[in-house]
Design an enzyme around this catalytic site. Structure first.
Site, short mmCIF file in Angstrom:
data_model
loop_
_atom_site.label_atom_id
_atom_site.label_comp_id
_atom_site.label_asym_id
_atom_site.label_seq_id
_atom_site.Cartn_x
_atom_site.Cartn_y
_atom_site.Cartn_z
N MET A 41 5.17 -0.10 1.52
CA MET A 41 5.52 -0.99 2.45
C MET A 41 7.05 -1.03 2.50
O MET A 41 7.39 -1.87 1.57
CB MET A 41 4.77 -2.11 2.21
CG MET A 41 5.43 -3.26 3.02
SD MET A 41 4.28 -4.83 2.84
CE MET A 41 4.39 -5.39 1.38
N PRO A 42 7.85 -0.51 2.78
CA PRO A 42 9.18 -0.85 3.00
C PRO A 42 9.79 -2.07 3.37
O PRO A 42 9.36 -2.67 4.36
CB PRO A 42 9.95 0.22 3.92
CG PRO A 42 8.78 1.23 4.06
CD PRO A 42 7.59 0.51 3.99
N PHE A 43 10.70 -2.67 2.69
CA PHE A 43 11.38 -3.95 3.06
C PHE A 43 12.76 -3.84 3.05
O PHE A 43 13.39 -3.45 1.94
CB PHE A 43 10.55 -5.07 2.14
CG PHE A 43 11.59 -6.40 2.23
CD1 PHE A 43 11.22 -7.47 3.22
CD2 PHE A 43 12.74 -6.76 1.45
CE1 PHE A 43 11.93 -8.45 3.43
CE2 PHE A 43 13.49 -7.84 1.84
CZ PHE A 43 12.95 -8.73 2.49
#
Length: 68
Positions: free
Chosen positions: A1-3
């Site tokens: 999950m990229p942030f």
């Protein structure tokens, strides 16, 4: 999950420009890293120019001293 956190000064950035930044960062993460756009989070934080320092002064002060 990229942030991804993007910090910019609060001065004249439109909602449409922010939407474009979000879309293009999301697209880049998908294209380059294969990340799922549905799991990608982009946060744009706007900072007042009095709270952003540059060249030993606030950005507000710095911009006042620039020609033009």
């Amino acid at each position: 999950m990229p942030f991804v956190s993007v910090r910019i000064t609060r001065d004249g950035v439109t909602p449409e420009q922010k939407a474009q930044v979000i879309a293009e960062i999301t697209d880049t993460l998908q294209r380059v890293l294969g990340k799922d756009p549905k799991l990608t989070h982009i946060v744009i934080e706007e900072v007042d120019t009095d709270n952003w320092g540059y060249a030993g002064m606030t950005t507000t002060e710095y911009r006042k001293n620039q020609p033009g």
